[in-house]
Motif scaffolding. Structure first.
Motif, PDB file in Angstrom:
ATOM      1  N   ALA A  37       0.967  -0.978  -0.216  1.00 39.30           N
ATOM      2  CA  ALA A  37      -0.415   0.328  -0.292  1.00 39.30           C
ATOM      3  C   ALA A  37       1.191   1.059   0.672  1.00 39.30           C
ATOM      4  N   VAL A  38       0.924   1.566  -1.004  1.00 36.41           N
ATOM      5  CA  VAL A  38       1.850   2.804  -1.192  1.00 36.41           C
ATOM      6  C   VAL A  38       0.880   4.221  -1.414  1.00 36.41           C
ATOM      7  N   VAL A  39       1.812   4.860  -0.146  1.00 39.14           N
ATOM      8  CA  VAL A  39       1.029   6.047  -0.300  1.00 39.14           C
ATOM      9  C   VAL A  39       1.784   7.604  -0.987  1.00 39.14           C
ATOM     10  N   VAL A  40       1.764   8.433  -0.753  1.00 38.25           N
ATOM     11  CA  VAL A  40       2.357   9.447  -2.011  1.00 38.25           C
ATOM     12  C   VAL A  40       2.050  10.954  -1.885  1.00 38.25           C
ATOM     13  N   SER A  41       2.428  12.219  -2.174  1.00 40.05           N
ATOM     14  CA  SER A  41       2.860  13.864  -1.131  1.00 40.05           C
ATOM     15  C   SER A  41       2.480  13.957  -3.036  1.00 40.05           C
ATOM     16  N   ALA A  42       1.918  15.110  -3.198  1.00 36.36           N
ATOM     17  CA  ALA A  42       1.491  15.909  -3.902  1.00 36.36           C
ATOM     18  C   ALA A  42       3.199  16.457  -4.152  1.00 36.36           C
ATOM     19  N   MET A  43       3.662  16.649  -5.650  1.00 36.06           N
ATOM     20  CA  MET A  43       5.359  16.881  -6.161  1.00 36.06           C
ATOM     21  C   MET A  43       5.151  18.302  -5.288  1.00 36.06           C
ATOM     22  N   ALA A  44       6.687  18.166  -5.039  1.00 34.85           N
ATOM     23  CA  ALA A  44       7.389  20.000  -4.341  1.00 34.85           C
ATOM     24  C   ALA A  44       6.950  20.513  -4.755  1.00 34.85           C
ATOM     25  N   GLY A  45       6.759  21.475  -3.538  1.00 30.29           N
ATOM     26  CA  GLY A  45       6.329  22.896  -3.548  1.00 30.29           C
ATOM     27  C   GLY A  45       4.992  23.275  -4.318  1.00 30.29           C
ATOM     28  N   LYS A  46       3.884  21.566  -4.606  1.00 28.27           N
ATOM     29  CA  LYS A  46       2.693  22.008  -5.387  1.00 28.27           C
ATOM     30  C   LYS A  46       1.819  22.070  -4.118  1.00 28.27           C
ATOM     31  N   THR A  47       1.270  21.972  -3.559  1.00 26.19           N
ATOM     32  CA  THR A  47       0.634  22.319  -1.382  1.00 26.19           C
ATOM     33  C   THR A  47       0.670  23.712  -1.894  1.00 26.19           C
ATOM     34  N   ASN A  48       2.225  24.347  -1.843  1.00 25.91           N
ATOM     35  CA  ASN A  48       2.525  25.205  -1.506  1.00 25.91           C
ATOM     36  C   ASN A  48       1.298  26.510  -2.691  1.00 25.91           C
ATOM     37  N   GLU A  49       2.181  25.825  -3.859  1.00 25.95           N
ATOM     38  CA  GLU A  49       1.010  27.039  -5.040  1.00 25.95           C
ATOM     39  C   GLU A  49       0.208  26.821  -4.809  1.00 25.95           C
ATOM     40  N   LEU A  50      -0.853  25.576  -4.426  1.00 25.83           N
ATOM     41  CA  LEU A  50      -1.941  25.199  -4.282  1.00 25.83           C
ATOM     42  C   LEU A  50      -2.920  26.413  -3.564  1.00 25.83           C
ATOM     43  N   ALA A  51      -2.448  26.489  -2.358  1.00 26.70           N
ATOM     44  CA  ALA A  51      -2.445  27.072  -1.159  1.00 26.70           C
ATOM     45  C   ALA A  51      -2.051  28.743  -0.906  1.00 26.70           C
ATOM     46  N   GLY A  52      -0.936  29.061  -2.392  1.00 28.53           N
ATOM     47  CA  GLY A  52      -0.928  30.957  -3.046  1.00 28.53           C
ATOM     48  C   GLY A  52      -2.527  30.378  -3.861  1.00 28.53           C
ATOM     49  N   TRP A  53      -3.050  29.993  -4.226  1.00 24.83           N
ATOM     50  CA  TRP A  53      -3.886  30.262  -4.850  1.00 24.83           C
ATOM     51  C   TRP A  53      -5.242  30.675  -4.479  1.00 24.83           C
ATOM     52  N   LEU A  70      -6.321  21.680  -2.047  1.00 23.09           N
ATOM     53  CA  LEU A  70      -4.892  20.893  -1.862  1.00 23.09           C
ATOM     54  C   LEU A  70      -5.047  19.595  -1.716  1.00 23.09           C
ATOM     55  N   ALA A  71      -6.102  18.961  -2.368  1.00 21.97           N
ATOM     56  CA  ALA A  71      -6.339  17.556  -1.991  1.00 21.97           C
ATOM     57  C   ALA A  71      -5.408  17.389  -3.452  1.00 21.97           C
ATOM     58  N   SER A  72      -5.913  17.800  -4.577  1.00 27.48           N
ATOM     59  CA  SER A  72      -5.492  17.749  -5.436  1.00 27.48           C
ATOM     60  C   SER A  72      -4.575  17.460  -5.893  1.00 27.48           C
ATOM     61  N   GLY A  73      -3.279  17.906  -4.825  1.00 29.41           N
ATOM     62  CA  GLY A  73      -1.646  18.171  -5.439  1.00 29.41           C
ATOM     63  C   GLY A  73      -2.282  16.327  -5.653  1.00 29.41           C
ATOM     64  N   GLU A  74      -2.599  15.538  -4.725  1.00 30.15           N
ATOM     65  CA  GLU A  74      -1.453  14.696  -4.115  1.00 30.15           C
ATOM     66  C   GLU A  74      -2.481  13.427  -4.843  1.00 30.15           C
ATOM     67  N   GLN A  75      -3.466  13.798  -5.512  1.00 29.54           N
ATOM     68  CA  GLN A  75      -4.555  12.977  -6.889  1.00 29.54           C
ATOM     69  C   GLN A  75      -3.917  12.976  -7.523  1.00 29.54           C
ATOM     70  N   VAL A  76      -2.925  13.944  -8.320  1.00 28.45           N
ATOM     71  CA  VAL A  76      -2.018  13.856  -9.408  1.00 28.45           C
ATOM     72  C   VAL A  76      -1.320  12.872  -9.620  1.00 28.45           C
ATOM     73  N   THR A  77      -0.494  13.404  -7.977  1.00 24.79           N
ATOM     74  CA  THR A  77       0.832  12.435  -7.958  1.00 24.79           C
ATOM     75  C   THR A  77       0.340  10.928  -7.877  1.00 24.79           C
ATOM     76  N   ALA A  78      -0.503  10.680  -7.801  1.00 23.57           N
ATOM     77  CA  ALA A  78      -0.946   8.570  -7.299  1.00 23.57           C
ATOM     78  C   ALA A  78      -0.978   8.084  -8.764  1.00 23.57           C
TER      79      ALA A  78
END
Ligand code: ADP
Ligand code: ASP
Ligand code: MG
Length: 411
Positions: A37-53, A70-78
């Motif tokens: 069962a592999v859990v992934v984060s968003a790509m580096a910097g992505k969550t900050n960018e989304l929060a900034g928007w 914010l949750a969209s970042g992790e969806q992309v990497t998964a």
């Protein structure tokens, strides 16, 4: 054959090449016949960018929509990792929090995981699939809205999922090859620890070492999840080195101090000339508590004859402005003459289970800091740690001084 949880943080999945490297680690474990069962984060910097928007769109935005963004970042990497795995011929599928489901409490932006539907993941194992799960997100159990788990929350997703599927181990892959005696970015002489006790890791994380989210360590401790921190940049085929977070009884040799942590997320408030009489502390701290503001260090200096006292305490930097507004509003009840605030402060902490059986550990630090001309503004101690509040400009000097003082340079 074992069942493993694996988690890859933002820098480990920062681009497609790195995601391919992650797939190599997964292929190795899969080659050993493990269910993953592999859990992934968003790509580096992505969550900050989304929060900034979100902040750009509205200063105080709807927290439910903030979570949806914010949750969209992790969806992309998964999704990307599942594609890369399939490309290598490894059956895999991506899962979002709501699909498993990972049910959470209602606190948008800092939700807690309350239940995980392990069946979906286990059924995937029965089909021979690697489960690739978006970290940091879940589904609010009443409203059905997407909720996020607070910054760094993918660590918590990983440990919670490992506990839910009764994994033999949870490997947290990051950009350092384990937990160090202090942040290796600040102290190049910091040493990797082979093992650290759950209690110590919990203190390290809550006192500022962001290598693991605090809640993930709590869950690992409660559910006895063997958690191993290692680097995704190490050769996937090479020797595995890292740090095992384990019970105190599994650590043979204990240093008195295991690690030094620091937190810049602090602010200091001093109320001058407060009446030295019963009920005043309540008049100050109850309104803050009612506004959900946590107060950490508290110091009261009473002068014997004047009947007045100064009270100094700390709150998190995020609560600084709100705390001041609340205190000014309560000024008639508290009766202070002036309020002084400072946010250029840092809290430095030393942690070690060995402190339980050694006296005078903190006193050594006070002396060493004094010798460097560093003034201590507040102190707190507890069973396995002590913290000092100092001026932020001295952060590196103070961390290095304590690191050397407690023999950690050569640990
Ligand atoms: P990830 O994106 O993989 O979750 P983080 O940036 O959240 O990674 O956490 C890893 C970082 O934590 C390291 O790069 C390091 O600078 C920092 N860190 C702070 N304290 C420590 C410590 N005691 N040991 C190891 N890393 C630490
Ligand atoms: N992407 C989220 C964050 O940056 C969660 C995580 O990486 O753990 O905080
Ligand atoms: Mg992290």
């Amino acid at each position: 054959m074992a069942r493993l949880g694996m988690k890859f943080g933002g820098t480990s999945v920062a681009n497609i090449d790195r995601i391919r490297n992650v797939a190599r680690h997964i292929a190795r474990e899969r080659g050993e016949g493990h269910d993953l069962a592999v859990v992934v984060s968003a790509m580096a910097g992505k969550t900050n960018e989304l929060a900034g928007w979100c902040e750009e769109a509205a200063k105080l935005c709807d927290r439910r929509e903030y979570d949806a963004v914010l949750a969209s970042g992790e969806q992309v990497t998964a999704g990307l990792l599942a594609i890369v795995l399939q490309e290598r011929g490894i059956p895999a599928r991506s899962w979002q929090g709501w699909q498993i489901p990972i049910l959470t409490s209602n606190a948008h932006g800092s939700a807690r995981i309350e239940h995980i539907g392990a069946a979906a993941i286990l059924n995937g194992f029965a089909r021979g699939e690697v489960a690739v799960i978006a970290g940091f997100q879940g589904l609010h159990k009443e409203s059905g809205r997407i909720a996020t788990l607070g910054r760094g929350g993918s660590d918590t997703s990983a440990v919670a999922i490992a506990a839910a599927i009764e994994a033999d181990r949870c490997d947290i892959y990051t950009d350092v090859d384990g937990v160090y005696t202090t942040d290796p970015r600040i102290v190049p002489k910091a040493k990797r620890l082979d093992r650290i006790a759950f209690e110590e890791m919990l203190e390290m994380a809550s006192l500022g070492a962001k290598v693991l989210q605090v809640r993930s360590v709590e869950l690992a401790m409660v559910h006895k999840v063997k958690t191993f921190v290692r680097s995704s940049f190490d050769d996937p085929g090479g020797l595995k080195k890292g740090t095992l977070i384990c019970g105190e009884e599994d650590i043979v040799e204990n240093q008195v101090v295991t690690g030094i942590a620091f937190s810049r997320d602090e602010a200091q408030i001093t109320l001058r000339r407060v009446a030295d009489s019963p009920g005043i502390a309540a008049a100050i701290f109850i309104p803050l508590a009612e506004a959900n503001i946590n107060v950490d260090m508290i110091i009261q200096v009473a002068s014997e004859d004047s009947g007045v006292t100064d009270i100094t305490f700390t709150v998190s930097a995020a609560d600084f402005a709100r705390a001041q507004t609340i205190l000014f509003k309560a000024q008639p009840q508290i009766g202070f003459s002036s309020l002084h605030g400072a946010s250029d402060v840092v809290k430095i902490s030393a942690i070690g289970v060995g402190m339980r059986s050694h006296a005078g550990v903190a006193a050594l630090a006070f002396k060493a800091l004094a010798e460097k001309g560093i003034n201590i503004r507040a102190i707190t101690t507890s069973e396995i740690k002590f913290s000092v509040l100092i001026e932020a400009a001295y952060t590196e000097l103070a961390v290095r001084t304590l690191h050397t003082l407690y023999g950690l340079d050569k640990a």
